[in-house]
Motif scaffolding. Structure first.
Motif, PDB file in Angstrom:
ATOM      1  N   ASP A 101       4.197 -92.100  20.523  1.00 33.78           N
ATOM      2  CA  ASP A 101       5.464 -91.701  19.915  1.00 33.78           C
ATOM      3  C   ASP A 101       5.251 -90.925  18.619  1.00 33.78           C
ATOM      4  OD1 ASP A 101       7.064 -92.795  21.890  1.00 33.78           O
ATOM      5  OD2 ASP A 101       7.103 -94.772  20.927  1.00 33.78           O
ATOM      6  N   SER A 102       4.026 -90.843  18.175  1.00 38.00           N
ATOM      7  CA  SER A 102       3.705 -90.137  16.940  1.00 38.00           C
ATOM      8  C   SER A 102       3.641 -88.630  17.198  1.00 38.00           C
ATOM      9  CB  SER A 102       2.346 -90.617  16.418  1.00 38.00           C
ATOM     10  OG  SER A 102       1.941 -89.829  15.325  1.00 38.00           O
ATOM     11  N   PRO A 103       4.065 -87.811  16.207  1.00 37.61           N
ATOM     12  CA  PRO A 103       3.941 -86.355  16.391  1.00 37.61           C
ATOM     13  C   PRO A 103       2.478 -85.906  16.479  1.00 37.61           C
ATOM     14  CG  PRO A 103       4.872 -86.889  14.228  1.00 37.61           C
ATOM     15  CD  PRO A 103       4.717 -88.169  14.967  1.00 37.61           C
ATOM     16  N   ASP A 104       1.553 -86.701  15.927  1.00 41.94           N
ATOM     17  CA  ASP A 104       0.132 -86.376  16.009  1.00 41.94           C
ATOM     18  C   ASP A 104      -0.643 -87.667  16.259  1.00 41.94           C
ATOM     19  OD1 ASP A 104      -2.558 -85.641  15.639  1.00 41.94           O
ATOM     20  OD2 ASP A 104      -1.993 -84.067  14.231  1.00 41.94           O
ATOM     21  N   PRO A 105      -0.834 -88.036  17.540  1.00 44.74           N
ATOM     22  CA  PRO A 105      -1.491 -89.303  17.864  1.00 44.74           C
ATOM     23  C   PRO A 105      -2.888 -89.463  17.250  1.00 44.74           C
ATOM     24  CG  PRO A 105      -0.443 -88.397  19.807  1.00 44.74           C
ATOM     25  CD  PRO A 105      -0.366 -87.347  18.735  1.00 44.74           C
ATOM     26  N   GLU A 106      -3.656 -88.391  17.222  1.00 46.94           N
ATOM     27  CA  GLU A 106      -5.008 -88.464  16.666  1.00 46.94           C
ATOM     28  C   GLU A 106      -4.974 -88.856  15.188  1.00 46.94           C
ATOM     29  OE1 GLU A 106      -8.450 -85.320  15.427  1.00 46.94           O
ATOM     30  OE2 GLU A 106      -7.327 -84.896  17.244  1.00 46.94           O
ATOM     31  N   ASP A 107      -4.128 -88.205  14.412  1.00 43.05           N
ATOM     32  CA  ASP A 107      -4.002 -88.534  12.991  1.00 43.05           C
ATOM     33  C   ASP A 107      -3.460 -89.948  12.800  1.00 43.05           C
ATOM     34  OD1 ASP A 107      -4.925 -86.025  12.346  1.00 43.05           O
ATOM     35  OD2 ASP A 107      -2.949 -85.225  11.834  1.00 43.05           O
ATOM     36  N   GLU A 108      -2.510 -90.329  13.623  1.00 43.69           N
ATOM     37  CA  GLU A 108      -1.918 -91.670  13.528  1.00 43.69           C
ATOM     38  C   GLU A 108      -2.979 -92.745  13.713  1.00 43.69           C
ATOM     39  OE1 GLU A 108       0.966 -94.559  12.943  1.00 43.69           O
ATOM     40  OE2 GLU A 108       1.182 -92.409  12.652  1.00 43.69           O
ATOM     41  N   GLN A 109      -3.884 -92.546  14.660  1.00 43.02           N
ATOM     42  CA  GLN A 109      -4.951 -93.521  14.877  1.00 43.02           C
ATOM     43  C   GLN A 109      -5.841 -93.639  13.640  1.00 43.02           C
ATOM     44  OE1 GLN A 109      -6.631 -92.122  18.705  1.00 43.02           O
ATOM     45  NE2 GLN A 109      -6.231 -94.226  19.371  1.00 43.02           N
ATOM     46  N   LEU A 110      -6.189 -92.520  13.049  1.00 41.44           N
ATOM     47  CA  LEU A 110      -7.048 -92.550  11.860  1.00 41.44           C
ATOM     48  C   LEU A 110      -6.358 -93.259  10.697  1.00 41.44           C
ATOM     49  CD1 LEU A 110      -8.464 -88.922  12.091  1.00 41.44           C
ATOM     50  CD2 LEU A 110      -9.734 -91.041  12.499  1.00 41.44           C
ATOM     51  N   ILE A 111      -5.096 -92.971  10.494  1.00 42.71           N
ATOM     52  CA  ILE A 111      -4.347 -93.603   9.406  1.00 42.71           C
ATOM     53  C   ILE A 111      -4.245 -95.108   9.643  1.00 42.71           C
ATOM     54  CG2 ILE A 111      -2.071 -93.760   8.314  1.00 42.71           C
ATOM     55  CD1 ILE A 111      -3.813 -91.290   7.457  1.00 42.71           C
ATOM     56  N   ARG A 112      -3.965 -95.504  10.871  1.00 44.27           N
ATOM     57  CA  ARG A 112      -3.890 -96.939  11.183  1.00 44.27           C
ATOM     58  C   ARG A 112      -5.235 -97.617  10.951  1.00 44.27           C
ATOM     59  NH1 ARG A 112      -0.222 -97.802  16.648  1.00 44.27           N
ATOM     60  NH2 ARG A 112       1.636 -96.728  15.894  1.00 44.27           N
ATOM     61  N   ALA A 113      -6.315 -96.967  11.346  1.00 44.56           N
ATOM     62  CA  ALA A 113      -7.653 -97.553  11.183  1.00 44.56           C
ATOM     63  C   ALA A 113      -7.984 -97.772   9.715  1.00 44.56           C
ATOM     64  CB  ALA A 113      -8.693 -96.654  11.840  1.00 44.56           C
ATOM     65  N   MET A 114      -7.514 -96.897   8.862  1.00 43.35           N
ATOM     66  CA  MET A 114      -7.806 -97.038   7.430  1.00 43.35           C
ATOM     67  C   MET A 114      -7.144 -98.276   6.839  1.00 43.35           C
ATOM     68  SD  MET A 114      -7.824 -93.136   6.135  1.00 43.35           S
ATOM     69  CE  MET A 114      -8.054 -93.689   4.483  1.00 43.35           C
ATOM     70  N   GLY A 115      -6.107 -98.787   7.489  1.00 49.30           N
ATOM     71  CA  GLY A 115      -5.446 -99.993   7.020  1.00 49.30           C
ATOM     72  C   GLY A 115      -6.337-101.224   7.048  1.00 49.30           C
ATOM     73  N   ARG A 116      -7.482-101.133   7.700  1.00 50.42           N
ATOM     74  CA  ARG A 116      -8.415-102.257   7.754  1.00 50.42           C
ATOM     75  C   ARG A 116      -9.286-102.364   6.503  1.00 50.42           C
ATOM     76  NH1 ARG A 116     -11.654-101.191  12.806  1.00 50.42           N
ATOM     77  NH2 ARG A 116     -10.380 -99.421  13.417  1.00 50.42           N
ATOM     78  N   PHE A 117      -9.250-101.346   5.669  1.00 51.11           N
ATOM     79  CA  PHE A 117     -10.079-101.330   4.461  1.00 51.11           C
ATOM     80  C   PHE A 117      -9.266-101.763   3.249  1.00 51.11           C
ATOM     81  CE2 PHE A 117     -12.179 -98.491   7.378  1.00 51.11           C
ATOM     82  CZ  PHE A 117     -13.531 -98.663   7.116  1.00 51.11           C
ATOM     83  N   THR A 118      -9.953-102.182   2.216  1.00 53.09           N
ATOM     84  CA  THR A 118      -9.307-102.504   0.947  1.00 53.09           C
ATOM     85  C   THR A 118      -8.668-101.230   0.400  1.00 53.09           C
ATOM     86  OG1 THR A 118     -11.005-104.159   0.499  1.00 53.09           O
ATOM     87  CG2 THR A 118      -9.725-103.377  -1.395  1.00 53.09           C
ATOM     88  N   PRO A 119      -7.399-101.292  -0.003  1.00 47.89           N
ATOM     89  CA  PRO A 119      -6.740-100.088  -0.535  1.00 47.89           C
ATOM     90  C   PRO A 119      -7.561 -99.443  -1.666  1.00 47.89           C
ATOM     91  CG  PRO A 119      -5.130-101.822  -0.209  1.00 47.89           C
ATOM     92  CD  PRO A 119      -6.491-102.450   0.021  1.00 47.89           C
ATOM     93  N   GLY A 120      -7.710 -98.125  -1.565  1.00 46.12           N
ATOM     94  CA  GLY A 120      -8.442 -97.369  -2.572  1.00 46.12           C
ATOM     95  C   GLY A 120      -9.944 -97.302  -2.347  1.00 46.12           C
ATOM     96  N   SER A 121     -10.457 -98.023  -1.340  1.00 46.31           N
ATOM     97  CA  SER A 121     -11.903 -98.035  -1.116  1.00 46.31           C
ATOM     98  C   SER A 121     -12.376 -96.940  -0.171  1.00 46.31           C
ATOM     99  CB  SER A 121     -12.345 -99.391  -0.570  1.00 46.31           C
ATOM    100  OG  SER A 121     -11.841 -99.593   0.744  1.00 46.31           O
ATOM    101  N   ILE A 122     -11.434 -96.282   0.504  1.00 42.24           N
ATOM    102  CA  ILE A 122     -11.784 -95.252   1.489  1.00 42.24           C
ATOM    103  C   ILE A 122     -10.661 -94.227   1.543  1.00 42.24           C
ATOM    104  CG2 ILE A 122     -10.739 -96.518   3.416  1.00 42.24           C
ATOM    105  CD1 ILE A 122     -13.104 -95.439   5.170  1.00 42.24           C
ATOM    106  N   LYS A 123     -11.054 -92.993   1.854  1.00 46.51           N
ATOM    107  CA  LYS A 123     -10.069 -91.932   2.108  1.00 46.51           C
ATOM    108  C   LYS A 123     -10.492 -91.182   3.355  1.00 46.51           C
ATOM    109  CE  LYS A 123      -7.906 -91.308  -2.240  1.00 46.51           C
ATOM    110  NZ  LYS A 123      -6.827 -90.547  -2.782  1.00 46.51           N
TER     111      LYS A 123
END
Length: 158
Positions: A101-123
């Motif tokens: 349902d995302s306009p860009d599924p590939e980007d959505e997956q990457l953004i969701r995956a980053m949620g597993r890290f401590t905020p500010g520790s990865i970009k």
């Protein structure tokens, strides 16, 4: 800070795309030299392979060199294997799969995956301007990253 590598950055380096390859490679080197980890998302493997084969096809055709599909595939796989050799693999989890349902599924997956890290520790290292505008706290361009000061070294005591 760690970096999750977007597909466009990996392709810049593997396909030696000008003018982006040198800046993308410099950002990865800056991260490594300053104690950061470089991550490749396993959910991007097929996209990396498919797009790199296309880059190789365009580059060889522009040079007037004829190659077979198999030769292009083997070249792409060798380049990706070399690129990933010193990187960490970030697994794709089931919760990152339902992105149609995302306009860009590939980007959505990457953004969701980053949620597993401590905020500010990865970009997410990317050249995708629209993605950077949507998620400025989670993304960084190679040029921006190269302007970040090195993290201070911890004091060592005897």
């Amino acid at each position: 800070m760690d970096l999750l590598i977007d597909v466009n950055i990996a392709l810049d380096i593997c396909a030696r795309r000008t003018p982006h390859a040198s800046g993308s490679a410099a950002a990865l080197q800056h991260c490594s030299q300053n104690g950061g980890k470089l991550w490749v998302y396993t959910g991007s493997v097929q996209t990396l392979q498919y797009n790199l084969v296309g880059e190789i096809r365009r580059n060889t055709a522009a040079q007037g060199v004829k190659t077979t599909s198999r030769e292009r595939m083997l070249t792409a796989l060798a380049l990706l294997r070399a690129f990933a050799a010193d990187k960490h693999w970030l697994s794709a989890l089931a919760g990152e799969g339902d992105v149609f349902d995302s306009p860009d599924p590939e980007d959505e997956q990457l953004i969701r995956a980053m949620g597993r890290f401590t905020p500010g520790s990865i970009k997410l290292l990317t050249r995708d301007e629209a993605l950077c505008q949507r998620y400025p706290a989670l993304t960084i361009t190679p040029q921006q990253y190269l302007q970040t000061p090195p993290k201070p070294k911890a004091m060592e005591f005897c």
